[in-house]
Motif scaffolding. Structure first.
Motif: not given
Ligand code: CU
Ligand code: C2O
Ligand code: CU
Length: 563
Positions: A86, A88-89
């Motif tokens: 993933h 992230h952000g």
């Molecule tokens: Cu995330």
């Protein structure tokens, strides 16, 4: 426990061995290859610990990406377990997001590709398989993502990786008597930065930038420098702040990032410690003496731990000679931050955090979001595409939880009705919600709609794996209404490189065709009048676009990839 005694002995002798901070290598450009692998790493010299890493034994390379680039990723899973990766952000489509639905089987590869739409900031990547996130992250898979953009490039900031711009992935872990990582655990008594225990870094005598990630499974840090030296926060999770922010403390919960500047000018020969002043934490934070609100409320295995409720060193900086072209001032102002006005919101939602087991043993149980645990087959929220929403998060449990949402960066409106501290007045994707606190944030859910859900969850990984997570789909109501049109319109090839053909079945006429970029700008428009047509796309940049076809007063949008 043996670790405690060792640390105590070393303190008595007054000599903690220092280890040179490991600096992850970098990958940049538009083709990024990651191989997830098992390995071993010597956290303690001479002792092999079983680990996982990306392109190595521990952690992963720092990805350096440019806003606007279309990047092809290849993620090869060699860890002998299903996992996901993933980003992230980052604002990417749900298919590219690497959540729990987008699994990568052992010995297979996943090949997402997307345009970098994010602002310059520090993001990170990590596995996200439901019920395995903690194991895969704790064993070592985590890396930073540095996004660069023109606004950041125009500022007089340090940005030479490994010279005056350093990644600091701060984690705590628990090791057993054989020096193996224990997951899950509430006895994380070993602090490390970039997988280096008792880390030391020689920094030049000038302004130096640090990209700090709290990559711990559970622990919150209260960052500060020895002697309470001032440092300057320049970025929150998802972007630069409007101006540098002088601070002596910065709280960072699991998953949160901050970029900071430290001015080492005139300090050649001196040593500065990065510390967590956890003695200042009130009850109710993982990291305080009492992780729950009540003094009698604790977590199995939490105490004794020399890190709880105490001030401790995270790493040390040894100031050395300056570089040839040092940055010597703290840039000001920084970026244009444009919070979304509250009046723009067209929907609100509430999320309540509560313990599954109420009472004084609640910290050892799971936690609900809106009174349910995560069920991978249940969509908890449906968000219409382009909605601007206010989410109100209330924590009715006895411990602070870092709430994280995928897809968007948000702006915090208030904490218990009060404006957020300056360090949180920028783009955020994680917010630590204290016990009995209510926070509100605002976000716009734009660009991507899909039947694949995005996640929102507590970023304390034991809580996340235990079901403190929900999922939402972003739904394009237009395309739902136009299922019939969608069946009749064929767009091919996709991806395409110079010509896209559009074919219509069943007596519809195409009036206009538009190609729209991910920021909603029409980059190509064409009037037509046929029921079959093609559109020349050579000359358009590579990436994801939307092809909008108007026909008989209806329209249909299809995602296309130009390669
Ligand atoms: Cu995330
Ligand atoms: Cu960093 Cu859904 O996670
Ligand atoms: Cu939590």
């Amino acid at each position: 426990m043996n670790r405690l005694i060792l640390v105590a002995l070393l303190i008595v002798q007054g000599a903690i061995a220092q280890n040179t901070l490991l600096i992850p290598s970098t990958l940049s450009g538009t083709d990024i290859n990651l191989t997830l692998q098992n390995g071993t790493h010597q956290f303690f010299s001479g002792v092999n610990t079983t680990t996982m890493g990306a392109n190595g034994n521990i952690l992963g390379p720092t990805l350096i990406l440019n806003q606007g680039d279309f990047v092809n990723f290849t993620v090869n899973n060699q860890i002998a377990d299903i996992t996901t990766i993933h980003w992230h952000g980052m604002h990417v489509s749900a298919e590219n997001d690497g959540g729990p639905h987008t699994t990568i089987d052992p010995n297979t590869t996943w090949t997402p590709s997307f345009t970098i739409l994010d602002k310059a900031a520090t993001y990170w990547y990590h596995p996200h398989l439901h019920e395995k996130t903690n194991e895969h992250v704790s064993k070592g898979i985590a890396g930073l993502i540095i996004v660069r953009d023109a606004e950041e490039a125009a500022l007089n900031l340090p940005r030479t990786y490994g010279v005056d711009d350093f990644p600091l992935v701060i984690q705590t872990k628990d090791f057993d008597a054989n020096n193996q990582i224990v997951v899950p655990s509430n006895s994380d008594d070993v602090v490390m930065v970039n997988a280096t225990i008792d880390a030391a870094l020689t920094v030049p005598e000038q302004v130096v930038r640090f990209r700090v990630l709290n990559g711990s499974s559970m622990r919150v840090f209260n960052l500060g420098l020895s002697g309470n030296q001032t440092f300057y926060q320049i970025a929150s999770d998802g972007g630069l702040l409007s101006d540098n922010l002088p601070l002596t403390r910065l709280q960072l919960g699991p998953g949160e990032r901050a970029e900071i500047l430290i001015n080492f000018s005139g300090m050649n020969g001196q040593t500065v410690f990065l510390k967590s002043y956890a003695s200042e934490f009130p009850n109710g934070i993982y990291g305080a003496t009492n992780p729950g609100m009540g003094a009698g409320m604790t977590l199995n295995g939490y105490n004794p731990n020399p890190l709880n409720g105490a001030d401790f060193d995270i790493m040390q900086f040894n100031v050395g000679a300056p570089t040839a072209t040092p940055v010597t001032t703290i840039a000001s102002p920084l970026a244009t931050v444009t919070p979304i006005p509250e009046a723009n919101s067209n929907m609100s939602r509430t999320i309540t955090m509560s313990p599954v087991t109420t009472g004084s043993n609640q910290l050892n149980g799971n936690f609900y979001l809106n009174n349910v645990l995560f069920d991978i087959n249940v969509i908890n929220e449906t968000v219409p595409l382009d909605n601007t929403e206010i989410w109100t998060i209330t924590n009715n449990s006895a411990i602070a939880h870092p709430f994280h949402i995928h897809d968007v960066q948000f702006y915090i409106l208030d904490r218990n009705g009060n404006p957020p501290p300056a360090s949180e007045q920028g783009r955020k994707d994680v917010i630590l919600v204290k016990s009995q606190e209510t926070v509100r944030f605002i976000a716009k859910f734009e660009d991507f709609s899909s039947t694949v859900p995005y996640m929102y969850h507590c970023h304390m990984l034991i809580h996340e794996d235990g079901g403190m997570m929900g999922q939402f789909v972003v739904q394009n109501t237009l395309s739902v209404e136009d299922n019939e049109l969608s069946d009749k319109l064929k767009v091919y090839p996709n991806p395409a490189n110079n010509t896209i053909h559009i074919a219509v079945e069943g007596g519809l006429n195409i009036d206009t065709v538009e190609i729209i970029d991910q920021l909603g700008r029409v980059v190509l428009g064409k009037k037509t009048n046929f029921n079959n047509d093609s559109i020349q796309i050579e000359g358009l940049s590579k990436g994801v676009f939307f092809l909008k076809i108007y026909t008989d007063n209806r329209s249909l949008t299809k995602k296309i990839i130009i390669k």
